[in-house]
Design an enzyme around this catalytic site. Sequence first.
Site, PDB file in Angstrom:
ATOM      1  N   SER A  30       0.889  -1.444  -0.442  1.00  0.00           N
ATOM      2  CA  SER A  30       0.124  -0.205  -0.199  1.00  0.00           C
ATOM      3  C   SER A  30       0.662   1.445   0.194  1.00  0.00           C
ATOM      4  CB  SER A  30      -1.085   0.125   0.809  1.00  0.00           C
ATOM      5  OG  SER A  30      -2.181  -0.773   1.461  1.00  0.00           O
ATOM      6  N   HIS A  61      -4.145  -0.031  -4.626  1.00  0.00           N
ATOM      7  CA  HIS A  61      -2.859  -0.899  -4.834  1.00  0.00           C
ATOM      8  C   HIS A  61      -3.779  -0.742  -6.583  1.00  0.00           C
ATOM      9  CE1 HIS A  61      -0.906  -4.014  -1.545  1.00  0.00           C
ATOM     10  NE2 HIS A  61      -1.756  -2.839  -1.391  1.00  0.00           N
ATOM     11  N   HIS A  83      -4.439 -10.103  -1.551  1.00  0.00           N
ATOM     12  CA  HIS A  83      -4.071 -10.614   0.452  1.00  0.00           C
ATOM     13  C   HIS A  83      -5.072 -11.490   0.554  1.00  0.00           C
ATOM     14  CE1 HIS A  83      -3.530  -5.980   0.039  1.00  0.00           C
ATOM     15  NE2 HIS A  83      -2.953  -6.420   1.089  1.00  0.00           N
ATOM     16  N   TYR A  85      -6.902 -11.463   2.797  1.00  0.00           N
ATOM     17  CA  TYR A  85      -8.447 -10.922   3.719  1.00  0.00           C
ATOM     18  C   TYR A  85      -9.300 -11.468   2.437  1.00  0.00           C
ATOM     19  CZ  TYR A  85      -6.113  -6.648   3.129  1.00  0.00           C
ATOM     20  OH  TYR A  85      -6.199  -5.539   1.841  1.00  0.00           O
ATOM     21  N   GLU A  86      -9.036 -10.967   1.008  1.00  0.00           N
ATOM     22  CA  GLU A  86      -9.630 -10.443  -0.033  1.00  0.00           C
ATOM     23  C   GLU A  86     -11.150 -11.820  -0.117  1.00  0.00           C
ATOM     24  OE1 GLU A  86      -8.229  -8.133  -2.803  1.00  0.00           O
ATOM     25  OE2 GLU A  86      -6.089  -8.150  -1.942  1.00  0.00           O
ATOM     26  N   ALA A 113       2.677  -2.123   4.770  1.00  0.00           N
ATOM     27  CA  ALA A 113       2.220  -0.627   5.269  1.00  0.00           C
ATOM     28  C   ALA A 113       2.087  -1.356   6.487  1.00  0.00           C
ATOM     29  CB  ALA A 113       0.977  -0.429   4.562  1.00  0.00           C
ATOM     30  N   MET A 208      -0.755  -7.248   7.680  1.00  0.00           N
ATOM     31  CA  MET A 208      -2.308  -7.320   6.719  1.00  0.00           C
ATOM     32  C   MET A 208      -1.797  -8.481   5.843  1.00  0.00           C
ATOM     33  SD  MET A 208      -5.555  -5.650   7.394  1.00  0.00           S
ATOM     34  CE  MET A 208      -5.643  -4.861   8.602  1.00  0.00           C
ATOM     35  N   SER A 209      -0.295  -8.526   5.610  1.00  0.00           N
ATOM     36  CA  SER A 209       0.437  -9.449   4.506  1.00  0.00           C
ATOM     37  C   SER A 209       1.662  -9.881   4.522  1.00  0.00           C
ATOM     38  CB  SER A 209       0.144  -8.047   3.238  1.00  0.00           C
ATOM     39  OG  SER A 209       1.273  -7.066   3.538  1.00  0.00           O
ATOM     40  N   ASN A 232       0.901   3.927  11.092  1.00  0.00           N
ATOM     41  CA  ASN A 232       0.359   4.126  12.281  1.00  0.00           C
ATOM     42  C   ASN A 232       0.936   3.664  13.750  1.00  0.00           C
ATOM     43  OD1 ASN A 232      -1.091   1.924  10.613  1.00  0.00           O
ATOM     44  ND2 ASN A 232      -1.415   1.336  13.077  1.00  0.00           N
ATOM     45  N   HIS A 244      -8.526   2.779   6.686  1.00  0.00           N
ATOM     46  CA  HIS A 244      -7.146   2.926   5.612  1.00  0.00           C
ATOM     47  C   HIS A 244      -6.845   4.013   4.847  1.00  0.00           C
ATOM     48  CE1 HIS A 244      -5.586   0.507   2.068  1.00  0.00           C
ATOM     49  NE2 HIS A 244      -6.257   0.983   1.129  1.00  0.00           N
TER      50      HIS A 244
HETATM   51  N1  HPA Z   1      -2.788  -3.416  11.967  1.00  0.00           N
HETATM   52  C1  HPA Z   1      -2.603  -4.376  10.190  1.00  0.00           C
HETATM   53  N2  HPA Z   1      -2.777  -3.880   9.130  1.00  0.00           N
HETATM   54  C2  HPA Z   1      -2.019  -2.222   9.040  1.00  0.00           C
HETATM   55  C3  HPA Z   1      -1.816  -1.249   9.903  1.00  0.00           C
HETATM   56  C4  HPA Z   1      -2.602  -1.948  11.783  1.00  0.00           C
HETATM   57  O1  HPA Z   1      -2.199  -1.077  12.255  1.00  0.00           O
HETATM   58  N3  HPA Z   1      -1.450  -0.241   9.676  1.00  0.00           N
HETATM   59  C5  HPA Z   1      -1.605  -0.459   8.196  1.00  0.00           C
HETATM   60  N4  HPA Z   1      -1.352  -2.070   8.373  1.00  0.00           N
END
Ligand code: HPA
Length: 272
Positions: A30, A61, A83, A85-86, A113, A208-209, A232, A244
Amino acid sequence: MTTQGLAHDAAHRIQEKAPGTCQIGMVLGSGLGSLADEVQNAVRFAYTDLPGFPVSSVSSHASELIIGTLMGVKVAILAGRAHFYETGDARVMDVPLATLKALGCEEILLTNAAGSLREEIAPGELMLIDDHINWSGRNPLIGVESDDRFVGLTEAYDATIRADLIKAAAIAGIDLKSGVYSWFSGPSFETPAEIRAIRMLGADAVGMSTVPEVIMARWMGLKVGAVSTITNYGAGMSGTELSHDETKEIGPIGAVKLIKIIRAYLDNKAKA
Ligand code: HPA
């Protein structure tokens, strides 16, 4: 058709338009798509034109494979990944990764990310992944029917690549911390209790990846390097809700730094 068959066909299609062997593969997460704009003599392929390539439904993406030269090194870049989760399929990136291998890549650099679990790694900074915790409990090799599924992950993140990325960061003048990445399935973000738990277990970042790609890449015999751009702090660490939009907004800040590191890394490779 099998993963290998699809990858062979995809590589054949790619090499018709972009002949030659690639040295390094990259997967852009991302907010990192701008790295692909740096490629010289770029030949672009939409995932929709490549057999077995998934199209990501994530808004930040792209879904393109780009072949070209970066700092004198022939690269193959997956701009955009699908991903787990998709679709719930941990093996969703198997054909793109096998295609990088079929194109001649011996190593891949993965980017993502991630949320930071450490106060001293702030949003906008980078973290070199030196190990991971697979908190999702899923594994892309489930269902593989041969003994090669028992892949060793003691050194999943190649020591030489890590050392070279640290060297490249120093040359580029970019601060690069190292740490453990933990994979949560997503797509919901974590809870503060989950973040506290995984911090206690030794994770430094959460996302998440990447982990399924690392496992598959090791299975395929590719060497792996991986860097997170921190967008973050983990849930509950900053007092604000995660989104997101934040990932998309902060990702490019880290991407600018990561591009500098990758340039220095490839420059050193070209000179070696
Ligand atoms: N958690 C999970 N996936 C992420 C995060 C997070 O805080 N930030 C960016 N992708």
